[in-house]
Write a protein that holds these residues in place. Sequence first.
Motif, PDB file in Angstrom:
ATOM      1  N   LYS A  14       0.831  -1.205   0.000  1.00  0.00           N
ATOM      2  CA  LYS A  14       0.000   0.000   0.000  1.00  0.00           C
ATOM      3  C   LYS A  14       0.865   1.256   0.000  1.00  0.00           C
ATOM      4  O   LYS A  14       0.525   2.266  -0.623  1.00  0.00           O
ATOM      5  N   THR A  61       0.704   4.222  -2.832  1.00  0.00           N
ATOM      6  CA  THR A  61       0.463   5.644  -2.564  1.00  0.00           C
ATOM      7  C   THR A  61       1.496   6.530  -3.245  1.00  0.00           C
ATOM      8  O   THR A  61       1.243   7.710  -3.494  1.00  0.00           O
ATOM      9  N   VAL A 119      -5.273   6.177  -3.450  1.00  0.00           N
ATOM     10  CA  VAL A 119      -5.250   4.757  -3.119  1.00  0.00           C
ATOM     11  C   VAL A 119      -6.288   4.525  -2.034  1.00  0.00           C
ATOM     12  O   VAL A 119      -6.199   5.094  -0.939  1.00  0.00           O
ATOM     13  N   ILE A 169      -8.997   1.964   0.375  1.00  0.00           N
ATOM     14  CA  ILE A 169      -9.127   0.685   1.068  1.00  0.00           C
ATOM     15  C   ILE A 169     -10.489   0.671   1.763  1.00  0.00           C
ATOM     16  O   ILE A 169     -10.914   1.699   2.321  1.00  0.00           O
ATOM     17  N   PHE A 189      -0.731   3.299   5.928  1.00  0.00           N
ATOM     18  CA  PHE A 189      -1.434   2.073   6.292  1.00  0.00           C
ATOM     19  C   PHE A 189      -2.398   2.395   7.432  1.00  0.00           C
ATOM     20  O   PHE A 189      -2.398   3.502   7.976  1.00  0.00           O
TER      21      PHE A 189
END
Length: 319
Positions: A80, A84, A90, A92, A178
């Motif tokens: 991740k 980015t 990005v 989730i 994250f």
Amino acid sequence: MGGTNHTAVTEFIFLGFPGTPSLQRMLFMMFLTVYLLSLVANTLIIVIVLMDPTLQTPMYIFLGNLSFLEIWYTTTTVPKLLATLLSKAVTISVASCITQYYFFFSMGATECILLAMMAYDRYVAICNPLRYSLLMSLQICLRCSAGSWIGGFIAPLPPTILITHLNFCGPQKINHFFCDSDPIFKLSCSDTFLVEAVGYTCSSVVILSSFLLTMSSYSNIVVTIIRLSSREARKKTFSTCASHLTVVTIYYGTIIFTYVRPPSKYNFTIGKMVSVFYCVITPLVNPLIYTLRNKDVKNAFRKFLQQKRFLLFRSRQEF
């Protein structure tokens, strides 16, 4: 949603590291290189430990467990992070974010416990060598390894379960690369006092208890080293322990700074920079530090390369 007019959030957007496109590309190449080297180095250690019978001892079984852990630990966050740096948006899903949170903290807790077990193993080997086979038999080693994984995956369960009951209603941007604890809590429109208290309590207990056990083991090792009559023996033993302490200092220093402090003291910019150390750098440093000066691993690696060369030569002849 408790009578509010907020719109429920179903996904989050990672902000990652800000910067110019050229800086983003440079960071991408740097982190990708470190990530790939980490995967190769840790995989190689696992293969060597499994293939060489001389390395079927507690010390190397713990090391193999640590390498296996590092592969999954870094894979939980780094992909991740790389995404980015290549894309401006990005995303989730909330469920995936909570899942990433759980596995990240599970791996982190397991690593803390494993490092403590490895320090205890060296303590027994150096301070009680005559009782080593009794105190750290292969069976006890396997139980300690299993206990590290089980304990690590149980520790983050309480805060993770509480997070699933939080409501998220915007903004949906995570100021991180994250799903870390503080960035998630900041996005909730529910009361997060309980989950924060439980989360920081669990983190502090795991980190500080394993850190104290680790430092206690190495303190006793240092005292024993000083008492050794042979200067060469002192130098050799201290050299090995010093490299292990380097790993412990880097890892525990960064996670204590991040997770053992009041929530109000969290700084997102500093938090992201510090996270790079234990998410990206430490998983590569661990296999290098633990094997760089280890003659047994070096010899096993040479044997592994010789076997591969022999098999390659033989296959070419047959072809």
